[in-house]
Design a protein around this motif. Structure first.
Motif, PDB file in Angstrom:
ATOM      1  N   GLU A 102       0.822  -1.252  -0.121  1.00 28.17           N
ATOM      2  CA  GLU A 102       0.005  -0.047  -0.121  1.00 28.17           C
ATOM      3  C   GLU A 102       1.018   1.235   0.173  1.00 28.17           C
ATOM      4  N   ALA A 103       0.710   1.971  -1.038  1.00 20.97           N
ATOM      5  CA  ALA A 103       1.683   2.980  -1.210  1.00 20.97           C
ATOM      6  C   ALA A 103       0.673   4.400  -0.815  1.00 20.97           C
ATOM      7  N   PHE A 104       1.286   5.090   0.076  1.00 22.14           N
ATOM      8  CA  PHE A 104       0.467   6.276   0.447  1.00 22.14           C
ATOM      9  C   PHE A 104       1.303   7.724  -0.202  1.00 22.14           C
TER      10      PHE A 104
ATOM     11  N   TYR B  33      -0.853  -7.094  -7.790  1.00 26.91           N
ATOM     12  CA  TYR B  33      -2.033  -6.257  -6.868  1.00 26.91           C
ATOM     13  C   TYR B  33      -2.906  -5.139  -7.787  1.00 26.91           C
ATOM     14  N   PHE B  35      -5.146  -1.758  -7.619  1.00 24.67           N
ATOM     15  CA  PHE B  35      -5.582  -0.731  -6.717  1.00 24.67           C
ATOM     16  C   PHE B  35      -6.553   0.389  -7.104  1.00 24.67           C
ATOM     17  N   TYR B  37      -7.401   4.643  -6.670  1.00 24.45           N
ATOM     18  CA  TYR B  37      -6.880   5.716  -5.982  1.00 24.45           C
ATOM     19  C   TYR B  37      -7.712   7.022  -6.536  1.00 24.45           C
ATOM     20  N   PHE B  47      -5.701   6.776  -1.209  1.00 24.60           N
ATOM     21  CA  PHE B  47      -5.659   5.100  -1.444  1.00 24.60           C
ATOM     22  C   PHE B  47      -7.018   4.814  -1.125  1.00 24.60           C
ATOM     23  N   ARG B  50      -6.866  -2.138  -2.368  1.00 22.99           N
ATOM     24  CA  ARG B  50      -5.790  -2.769  -2.718  1.00 22.99           C
ATOM     25  C   ARG B  50      -6.555  -4.413  -2.709  1.00 22.99           C
TER      26      ARG B  50
END
Lengths: 114, 116
Positions: A102-104, B33, B35, B37, B47, B50
């Protein structure tokens, strides 16, 4: 607030100049990523560092370079700037405890080259 | 090479309508993965979710739900009873899972405008 701090928020500079963008990751995160968001290229990955070492490289120009320091903050250096380098530059960080999955993202640095 | 396609450039709905944002991806990796956003007008990237490639369970979080279908390489995002605050650009993204490389490949984004 993601916990990732980028400075400065805005930067205006002239063509041919050099600038440095700074990023402080979230506490405990070892990975730092740089992304560029421009109107014509969209969001593009530039480079990833993990605990001071370069881990992955994307579409980063030779005029651009980055590094991650022992305190884990990172800098992105952009040199010989061109009008086309005007973009929003994001830094992101992630934690190994979460598998770096998980990239913030920070709030970005908006660079305008005139 | 990885690729993410968000064919809808812009969607406009009226408040309380349901809206689905489409995402189709391409990858040669067997594990990866996915995602989503959100980028509101203020510009930051937030975010949302995921999903692991081996977990095809759909997920619901409040008014948000996600439908992952490996067979069609799609990871669609539905907002139920949309609100004006949902107005933003939404990005779908993909990353490898088998190595420490976690670079995100983003789609071009879908701009959602929710009218009051």
């Amino acid at each position: 607030d993601s916990g990732v701090t980028q400075t400065p928020k805005h930067l205006i500079t002239a063509t041919g100049q050099r600038v440095t963008l700074r990023c402080s990751p979230r506490s405990g995160d070892l990975s730092v990523y740089w992304y560029q968001q421009s109107l014509d290229q969209g969001l593009q990955f530039l480079i990833q560092y993990y605990n001071g070492e370069e881990r992955a490289k994307g579409n980063i120009l030779e005029r651009f370079s980055a590094q991650q320091f022992p305190d884990l903050h990172s800098e992105l250096n952009l040199s010989s700037l061109e009008l086309g380098d005007s973009a929003l530059y994001f830094c992101a960080s992630s934690a190994p405890t979460a598998g770096d999955t998980e990239a913030f993202f920070g709030q970005g640095t908006r660079l305008t080259v005139v | 090479a990885q690729k993410v396609t968000q064919a809808q450039t812009e969607i406009s709905v009226v408040e309380k309508e349901d809206v689905t944002l489409d995402c189709v991806y391409e990858t040669r990796d067997t594990t990866y993965y996915l995602f989503w956003y959100k980028q509101p007008p203020s510009g930051e990237l937030v975010f949302l979710i995921r999903r692991n490639s081996f977990d095809e369970q759909n997920e619901i979080s409040g008014r948000y739900s996600w439908n992952f279908q490996k067979s069609t390489s799609s990871f669609n995002f539905t907002i139920t009873a949309s609100q004006v605050v949902d107005s933003a650009v939404y990005f779908c993204a993909l990353s490898e899972a088998g190595t420490g490389r976690r670079a995100l490949t983003f789609g071009s984004g879908t701009r959602l405008q929710v009218q009051p």
